[in-house]
Write a protein that holds these residues in place. Sequence first.
Motif, PDB file in Angstrom:
ATOM      1  N   VAL A 182      87.085  14.368  45.576  1.00 56.89           N
ATOM      2  CA  VAL A 182      87.651  15.259  46.602  1.00 56.89           C
ATOM      3  C   VAL A 182      86.521  15.885  47.424  1.00 56.89           C
ATOM      4  O   VAL A 182      86.571  15.922  48.655  1.00 56.89           O
ATOM      5  CB  VAL A 182      88.550  16.347  45.971  1.00 56.89           C
ATOM      6  CG1 VAL A 182      88.911  17.418  47.003  1.00 56.89           C
ATOM      7  CG2 VAL A 182      89.813  15.729  45.395  1.00 56.89           C
ATOM      8  N   ALA A 183      85.489  16.368  46.742  1.00 51.51           N
ATOM      9  CA  ALA A 183      84.356  16.992  47.445  1.00 51.51           C
ATOM     10  C   ALA A 183      83.715  15.996  48.415  1.00 51.51           C
ATOM     11  O   ALA A 183      83.433  16.332  49.573  1.00 51.51           O
ATOM     12  CB  ALA A 183      83.325  17.502  46.449  1.00 51.51           C
ATOM     13  N   LYS A 184      83.506  14.773  47.940  1.00 58.95           N
ATOM     14  CA  LYS A 184      82.859  13.753  48.775  1.00 58.95           C
ATOM     15  C   LYS A 184      83.749  13.376  49.962  1.00 58.95           C
ATOM     16  O   LYS A 184      83.291  13.302  51.103  1.00 58.95           O
ATOM     17  CB  LYS A 184      82.551  12.518  47.921  1.00 58.95           C
ATOM     18  CG  LYS A 184      81.770  11.464  48.667  1.00 58.95           C
ATOM     19  CD  LYS A 184      81.461  10.260  47.805  1.00 58.95           C
ATOM     20  CE  LYS A 184      80.713   9.249  48.641  1.00 58.95           C
ATOM     21  NZ  LYS A 184      80.807   7.902  48.139  1.00 58.95           N
ATOM     22  N   ASP A 185      85.040  13.139  49.689  1.00 59.88           N
ATOM     23  CA  ASP A 185      85.969  12.732  50.756  1.00 59.88           C
ATOM     24  C   ASP A 185      86.079  13.792  51.864  1.00 59.88           C
ATOM     25  O   ASP A 185      86.250  13.453  53.027  1.00 59.88           O
ATOM     26  CB  ASP A 185      87.366  12.450  50.179  1.00 59.88           C
ATOM     27  CG  ASP A 185      87.397  11.182  49.327  1.00 59.88           C
ATOM     28  OD1 ASP A 185      86.400  10.429  49.338  1.00 59.88           O
ATOM     29  OD2 ASP A 185      88.413  10.967  48.633  1.00 59.88           O
ATOM     30  N   GLU A 186      86.003  15.056  51.475  1.00 60.40           N
ATOM     31  CA  GLU A 186      86.160  16.141  52.454  1.00 60.40           C
ATOM     32  C   GLU A 186      84.840  16.562  53.104  1.00 60.40           C
ATOM     33  O   GLU A 186      84.822  17.404  53.994  1.00 60.40           O
ATOM     34  CB  GLU A 186      86.813  17.357  51.786  1.00 60.40           C
ATOM     35  CG  GLU A 186      88.259  17.138  51.408  1.00 60.40           C
ATOM     36  CD  GLU A 186      89.143  16.870  52.616  1.00 60.40           C
ATOM     37  OE1 GLU A 186      89.069  17.629  53.596  1.00 60.40           O
ATOM     38  OE2 GLU A 186      89.919  15.901  52.587  1.00 60.40           O
ATOM     39  N   GLY A 187      83.746  15.982  52.625  1.00 62.01           N
ATOM     40  CA  GLY A 187      82.441  16.324  53.203  1.00 62.01           C
ATOM     41  C   GLY A 187      81.947  17.699  52.797  1.00 62.01           C
ATOM     42  O   GLY A 187      81.166  18.332  53.517  1.00 62.01           O
ATOM     43  N   ALA A 188      82.380  18.167  51.620  1.00 63.40           N
ATOM     44  CA  ALA A 188      81.937  19.477  51.139  1.00 63.40           C
ATOM     45  C   ALA A 188      80.561  19.355  50.496  1.00 63.40           C
ATOM     46  O   ALA A 188      80.234  18.338  49.885  1.00 63.40           O
ATOM     47  CB  ALA A 188      82.930  20.027  50.116  1.00 63.40           C
ATOM     48  N   GLU A 189      79.772  20.400  50.643  1.00 64.03           N
ATOM     49  CA  GLU A 189      78.456  20.428  50.010  1.00 64.03           C
ATOM     50  C   GLU A 189      78.580  21.128  48.662  1.00 64.03           C
ATOM     51  O   GLU A 189      79.156  22.208  48.558  1.00 64.03           O
ATOM     52  CB  GLU A 189      77.463  21.195  50.895  1.00 64.03           C
ATOM     53  CG  GLU A 189      76.066  21.236  50.308  1.00 64.03           C
ATOM     54  CD  GLU A 189      75.111  22.098  51.108  1.00 64.03           C
ATOM     55  OE1 GLU A 189      74.017  22.360  50.581  1.00 64.03           O
ATOM     56  OE2 GLU A 189      75.465  22.535  52.211  1.00 64.03           O
ATOM     57  N   ILE A 190      78.057  20.489  47.624  1.00 62.83           N
ATOM     58  CA  ILE A 190      78.048  21.103  46.294  1.00 62.83           C
ATOM     59  C   ILE A 190      76.793  21.971  46.212  1.00 62.83           C
ATOM     60  O   ILE A 190      75.672  21.462  46.210  1.00 62.83           O
ATOM     61  CB  ILE A 190      78.055  20.038  45.174  1.00 62.83           C
ATOM     62  CG1 ILE A 190      79.324  19.183  45.281  1.00 62.83           C
ATOM     63  CG2 ILE A 190      77.937  20.690  43.806  1.00 62.83           C
ATOM     64  CD1 ILE A 190      79.327  17.945  44.408  1.00 62.83           C
ATOM     65  N   VAL A 191      76.981  23.305  46.187  1.00 59.12           N
ATOM     66  CA  VAL A 191      75.837  24.217  46.186  1.00 59.12           C
ATOM     67  C   VAL A 191      75.444  24.641  44.775  1.00 59.12           C
ATOM     68  O   VAL A 191      74.328  25.109  44.554  1.00 59.12           O
ATOM     69  CB  VAL A 191      76.080  25.457  47.088  1.00 59.12           C
ATOM     70  CG1 VAL A 191      76.139  25.051  48.542  1.00 59.12           C
ATOM     71  CG2 VAL A 191      77.344  26.195  46.695  1.00 59.12           C
ATOM     72  N   ALA A 192      76.346  24.474  43.819  1.00 63.86           N
ATOM     73  CA  ALA A 192      76.030  24.761  42.411  1.00 63.86           C
ATOM     74  C   ALA A 192      76.996  23.991  41.531  1.00 63.86           C
ATOM     75  O   ALA A 192      78.147  23.759  41.912  1.00 63.86           O
ATOM     76  CB  ALA A 192      76.148  26.258  42.131  1.00 63.86           C
ATOM     77  N   GLN A 193      76.519  23.573  40.360  1.00 65.05           N
ATOM     78  CA  GLN A 193      77.387  22.895  39.406  1.00 65.05           C
ATOM     79  C   GLN A 193      77.007  23.321  37.999  1.00 65.05           C
ATOM     80  O   GLN A 193      75.832  23.511  37.696  1.00 65.05           O
ATOM     81  CB  GLN A 193      77.340  21.378  39.570  1.00 65.05           C
ATOM     82  CG  GLN A 193      75.969  20.776  39.715  1.00 65.05           C
ATOM     83  CD  GLN A 193      76.033  19.327  40.174  1.00 65.05           C
ATOM     84  OE1 GLN A 193      77.099  18.763  40.380  1.00 65.05           O
ATOM     85  NE2 GLN A 193      74.882  18.716  40.328  1.00 65.05           N
ATOM     86  N   ASP A 194      78.032  23.498  37.183  1.00 65.18           N
ATOM     87  CA  ASP A 194      77.827  23.952  35.820  1.00 65.18           C
ATOM     88  C   ASP A 194      78.726  23.114  34.916  1.00 65.18           C
ATOM     89  O   ASP A 194      79.947  23.200  34.999  1.00 65.18           O
ATOM     90  CB  ASP A 194      78.180  25.452  35.716  1.00 65.18           C
ATOM     91  CG  ASP A 194      77.887  26.014  34.345  1.00 65.18           C
ATOM     92  OD1 ASP A 194      77.156  25.367  33.568  1.00 65.18           O
ATOM     93  OD2 ASP A 194      78.408  27.106  34.028  1.00 65.18           O
ATOM     94  N   PHE A 195      78.111  22.277  34.104  1.00 60.19           N
ATOM     95  CA  PHE A 195      78.870  21.401  33.230  1.00 60.19           C
ATOM     96  C   PHE A 195      78.698  21.851  31.781  1.00 60.19           C
ATOM     97  O   PHE A 195      77.631  21.676  31.200  1.00 60.19           O
ATOM     98  CB  PHE A 195      78.417  19.944  33.381  1.00 60.19           C
ATOM     99  CG  PHE A 195      78.482  19.442  34.787  1.00 60.19           C
ATOM    100  CD1 PHE A 195      79.603  19.646  35.571  1.00 60.19           C
ATOM    101  CD2 PHE A 195      77.407  18.767  35.351  1.00 60.19           C
ATOM    102  CE1 PHE A 195      79.667  19.176  36.877  1.00 60.19           C
ATOM    103  CE2 PHE A 195      77.462  18.299  36.654  1.00 60.19           C
ATOM    104  CZ  PHE A 195      78.591  18.505  37.424  1.00 60.19           C
ATOM    105  N   CYS A 196      79.737  22.442  31.227  1.00 58.50           N
ATOM    106  CA  CYS A 196      79.733  22.838  29.819  1.00 58.50           C
ATOM    107  C   CYS A 196      80.418  21.732  29.014  1.00 58.50           C
ATOM    108  O   CYS A 196      80.794  20.709  29.558  1.00 58.50           O
ATOM    109  CB  CYS A 196      80.462  24.168  29.642  1.00 58.50           C
ATOM    110  SG  CYS A 196      79.644  25.511  30.517  1.00 58.50           S
TER     111      CYS A 196
END
Length: 198
Positions: free
Chosen positions: A153-167
């Motif tokens: 979804v993020a890629k398709d909409e052209g959103a920038e991922i500014v932070a990610q947290d994978f627990c």
Amino acid sequence: MADTYRTIAKPGEGLYKEKMSKFLSFAHPVQTVDEAMAVVTKYKKEYYDARHCCWAYVIGPDKAAFRSNDDGEPSGTAGKPILGQITSADLTNVVVCVVRYFGGIKLGTSGLIVAYRAAAAEALNAAEITEKIVTGRFSVEFPYDLMGDAMRVAKDEGAEIVAQDFCQDTCRLTLEIRLDSLERLKNKYGLIYGTRIL
């Protein structure tokens, strides 16, 4: 509110002379009121021997924060004309300072207004004008097994991922996107069962 705004990309300088008085002008891009006031303080210190250091700023994509100062000139003859040049150029996130060295001949109210307006225009004309996009930001939380859907979804909409947290069990993405696409992006995440918008 529009999702673009006009500002300057880098500082500009100008000079205006009238009846022996010199008006040195400086336009700077700024993001906050504190930054704008730091620029004003810098020029007051640098040109401590000048008679006046008048200024104006406009801050924010919505131009909500604005102020001007005559610094001892007759009321409305310096700060307002400087502010008028910023607003007539449809700019924001800008501070303009005009330093005056008095030449011994009084200019009168109308002469001062013309001089400060012209000096401010010189600095703004020397600065490169650019258009910026207003963005919005939010976070979305989801179980690890929905990682592929969330990233798509993020890629398709052209959103920038500014932070990610994978627990281990829960993942979180903080996304930034052009303001007019923000609600559409939130809605798309809302359609993925198990996601939570923060």
